[in-house]
Design a protein around this motif. Sequence first.
Motif, mmCIF file in Angstrom:
data_model
loop_
_atom_site.group_PDB
_atom_site.id
_atom_site.type_symbol
_atom_site.label_atom_id
_atom_site.label_comp_id
_atom_site.label_asym_id
_atom_site.label_seq_id
_atom_site.Cartn_x
_atom_site.Cartn_y
_atom_site.Cartn_z
ATOM 1 N N UNK A 174 70.376 -85.404 -37.209
ATOM 2 C CA UNK A 174 68.941 -85.239 -36.957
ATOM 3 C C UNK A 174 68.651 -83.872 -36.352
ATOM 4 N N UNK A 175 69.500 -83.457 -35.432
ATOM 5 C CA UNK A 175 69.316 -82.163 -34.770
ATOM 6 C C UNK A 175 69.354 -81.007 -35.767
ATOM 7 N N UNK A 176 70.269 -81.064 -36.722
ATOM 8 C CA UNK A 176 70.476 -79.940 -37.639
ATOM 9 C C UNK A 176 69.602 -80.002 -38.891
ATOM 10 N N UNK A 177 69.203 -81.202 -39.308
ATOM 11 C CA UNK A 177 68.464 -81.323 -40.571
ATOM 12 C C UNK A 177 67.036 -81.823 -40.396
ATOM 13 N N UNK A 178 66.740 -82.447 -39.255
ATOM 14 C CA UNK A 178 65.411 -82.999 -39.043
ATOM 15 C C UNK A 178 65.213 -84.383 -39.638
ATOM 16 N N UNK A 179 66.202 -84.916 -40.326
ATOM 17 C CA UNK A 179 66.079 -86.246 -40.943
ATOM 18 C C UNK A 179 66.034 -87.309 -39.853
ATOM 19 N N UNK A 180 65.301 -88.390 -40.099
ATOM 20 C CA UNK A 180 65.243 -89.487 -39.138
ATOM 21 C C UNK A 180 65.833 -90.750 -39.756
ATOM 22 N N UNK A 181 66.369 -91.590 -38.901
ATOM 23 C CA UNK A 181 66.982 -92.842 -39.323
ATOM 24 C C UNK A 181 66.034 -93.991 -38.992
ATOM 25 N N UNK A 182 65.898 -94.937 -39.918
ATOM 26 C CA UNK A 182 64.904 -95.988 -39.784
ATOM 27 C C UNK A 182 65.305 -97.118 -38.857
ATOM 28 N N UNK A 183 64.309 -97.925 -38.493
ATOM 29 C CA UNK A 183 64.537 -99.036 -37.594
ATOM 30 C C UNK A 183 65.474 -100.077 -38.167
ATOM 31 N N UNK A 184 65.374 -100.344 -39.452
ATOM 32 C CA UNK A 184 66.274 -101.312 -40.080
ATOM 33 C C UNK A 184 67.715 -100.864 -40.002
ATOM 34 N N UNK A 185 67.928 -99.572 -40.202
ATOM 35 C CA UNK A 185 69.286 -99.029 -40.109
ATOM 36 C C UNK A 185 69.788 -99.096 -38.675
#
Length: 216
Positions: free
Chosen positions: A70-81
């Motif tokens: 997340x820090x390097x790409x900005x992608x977020x992980x969802x609540x289900x995951x």
Amino acid sequence: MSSVERIRLTYAFDAYCGWCYGFGPALHEFAAANADRIELRVLSGGLFTGSRALPVSAYPHIPGANERITELTGITFGGGYRAALAHGTVVMDSADAATGLVALRSQPGVNALDAAAAMQRAWYVDGRSLSGAAVYRDLAAELGLDAEAVAAAFASPAARAEAEADFIDVRRLNVDGYPTLLLHTAHGTDHLGGPASSADMLTRALNQHLAAATAA
């Protein structure tokens, strides 16, 4: 540019690879920006197979790696995951996931990169296992495909054999980590960018490699 002149690229990924999930948006943007000149194939690498196909709880480094992604790409992980990660029982089986990719990409008109992204959203956003036919029926509907055809393909020995062939192809290409984007030229195969590369960085790298190959 005609199809025979297109630049050949291979994307080696794994549906259960967080870094591949983080790399996905930049790769999609790169592929769209260069759609008129590239031919991109997507191969599954088999990160969690055999004795490594274990419940996610067997890999305690994953939460920390996700923070870095997340820090390097900005992608977020969802609540289900996040819930699946906390529960810890989902078995990450890359052979099943690779078979699922084959089932999706074998359908008429499918973009394999879109199929790979849909699979990663199923896991990294919704927390769904990639080992059952039900998830591929839902992904088929999302992608506008025949759900029963996809489910039948997922269950077929031919799809499993093609998934195993993907693993062999990736090993032949000497890929030792994921994600890996490879450029194929008359002079050989080169790595293109890295897991935190932006779409612009990938395009610049592609142009530089092509210029060097032309000058060689």
